[in-house]
Design a protein around this motif. Structure first.
Motif, mmCIF file in Angstrom:
data_model
loop_
_atom_site.group_PDB
_atom_site.id
_atom_site.type_symbol
_atom_site.label_atom_id
_atom_site.label_comp_id
_atom_site.label_asym_id
_atom_site.label_seq_id
_atom_site.Cartn_x
_atom_site.Cartn_y
_atom_site.Cartn_z
ATOM 1 N N LEU A 193 2.573 -13.075 -4.198
ATOM 2 C CA LEU A 193 1.556 -13.497 -5.163
ATOM 3 C C LEU A 193 1.455 -12.521 -6.335
ATOM 4 O O LEU A 193 1.286 -12.945 -7.491
ATOM 5 C CB LEU A 193 0.201 -13.648 -4.474
ATOM 6 N N LEU A 194 1.557 -11.229 -6.061
ATOM 7 C CA LEU A 194 1.508 -10.236 -7.135
ATOM 8 C C LEU A 194 2.723 -10.358 -8.058
ATOM 9 O O LEU A 194 2.595 -10.236 -9.280
ATOM 10 C CB LEU A 194 1.426 -8.825 -6.555
ATOM 11 N N ILE A 195 3.876 -10.593 -7.484
ATOM 12 C CA ILE A 195 5.084 -10.755 -8.307
ATOM 13 C C ILE A 195 4.953 -11.991 -9.198
ATOM 14 O O ILE A 195 5.262 -11.946 -10.387
ATOM 15 C CB ILE A 195 6.339 -10.833 -7.417
ATOM 16 N N LEU A 232 6.913 -3.421 -3.904
ATOM 17 C CA LEU A 232 6.633 -2.372 -2.925
ATOM 18 C C LEU A 232 6.065 -2.971 -1.638
ATOM 19 O O LEU A 232 6.469 -2.607 -0.536
ATOM 20 C CB LEU A 232 5.673 -1.343 -3.518
ATOM 21 N N LEU A 233 5.116 -3.915 -1.781
ATOM 22 C CA LEU A 233 4.543 -4.555 -0.605
ATOM 23 C C LEU A 233 5.572 -5.380 0.153
ATOM 24 O O LEU A 233 5.568 -5.406 1.393
ATOM 25 C CB LEU A 233 3.354 -5.432 -0.995
ATOM 26 N N LYS A 277 4.044 -12.215 7.116
ATOM 27 C CA LYS A 277 2.937 -11.277 7.207
ATOM 28 C C LYS A 277 2.072 -11.343 5.959
ATOM 29 O O LYS A 277 2.500 -11.806 4.900
ATOM 30 C CB LYS A 277 3.479 -9.866 7.369
ATOM 31 N N ALA A 278 0.857 -10.856 6.101
ATOM 32 C CA ALA A 278 -0.086 -10.881 4.980
ATOM 33 C C ALA A 278 0.412 -10.019 3.821
ATOM 34 O O ALA A 278 0.226 -10.386 2.655
ATOM 35 C CB ALA A 278 -1.456 -10.410 5.440
ATOM 36 N N THR A 279 1.055 -8.888 4.117
ATOM 37 C CA THR A 279 1.547 -8.029 3.038
ATOM 38 C C THR A 279 2.649 -8.722 2.242
ATOM 39 O O THR A 279 2.724 -8.562 1.026
ATOM 40 C CB THR A 279 2.075 -6.688 3.590
ATOM 41 N N ALA A 282 1.751 -5.043 -11.528
ATOM 42 C CA ALA A 282 1.619 -6.068 -10.488
ATOM 43 C C ALA A 282 2.978 -6.397 -9.883
ATOM 44 O O ALA A 282 3.104 -6.553 -8.663
ATOM 45 C CB ALA A 282 0.965 -7.320 -11.062
ATOM 46 N N ILE A 283 3.998 -6.471 -10.721
ATOM 47 C CA ILE A 283 5.349 -6.749 -10.219
ATOM 48 C C ILE A 283 5.829 -5.597 -9.334
ATOM 49 O O ILE A 283 6.360 -5.815 -8.239
ATOM 50 C CB ILE A 283 6.320 -7.006 -11.383
ATOM 51 N N ALA A 284 5.625 -4.369 -9.794
ATOM 52 C CA ALA A 284 6.066 -3.200 -9.024
ATOM 53 C C ALA A 284 5.322 -3.104 -7.691
ATOM 54 O O ALA A 284 5.939 -2.831 -6.645
ATOM 55 C CB ALA A 284 5.849 -1.931 -9.846
ATOM 56 N N LEU A 285 4.027 -3.352 -7.701
ATOM 57 C CA LEU A 285 3.249 -3.307 -6.460
ATOM 58 C C LEU A 285 3.674 -4.424 -5.513
ATOM 59 O O LEU A 285 3.749 -4.225 -4.294
ATOM 60 C CB LEU A 285 1.759 -3.399 -6.775
ATOM 61 N N GLY A 286 3.980 -5.597 -6.059
ATOM 62 C CA GLY A 286 4.445 -6.706 -5.229
ATOM 63 C C GLY A 286 5.778 -6.405 -4.567
ATOM 64 O O GLY A 286 5.980 -6.691 -3.384
#
Length: 72
Positions: A10-12, A64-65, A2-4, A58-62
């Motif tokens: 990529l964020l990680i 989470l996604l 999936k895109a998420t 960015a790592i935390a958001l990645g």
């Protein structure tokens, strides 16, 4: 995939690169003066520091996604 999940990965990766390198630098060429056939060129070396909080975010958001993408 999936895109998420892809965006999360990529964020990680970007966050880890920011933590490991601390920033990046580049060289910019500019023409300072041009008088007839003579040209004066200048190379400027620029450095951009990536803050640790931005890399951690960015790592935390990645993560989470990735968790939200795997959940659905």
């Amino acid at each position: 995939m999936k895109a998420t999940s892809v965006i999360g990965i990529l964020l990680i990766v970007a966050g880890l690169a920011g933590v490991l390198t601390g920033g990046f630098s580049f060289t910019r060429d500019t023409t300072a003066a041009k008088i007839g056939p003579l040209e004066l060129k200048v190379q400027e070396r620029k450095s951009i520091d990536v803050p640790l909080w931005a890399s951690g975010g960015a790592i935390a958001l990645g993560v989470l996604l990735l968790a939200l993408g795997a959940r659905k």
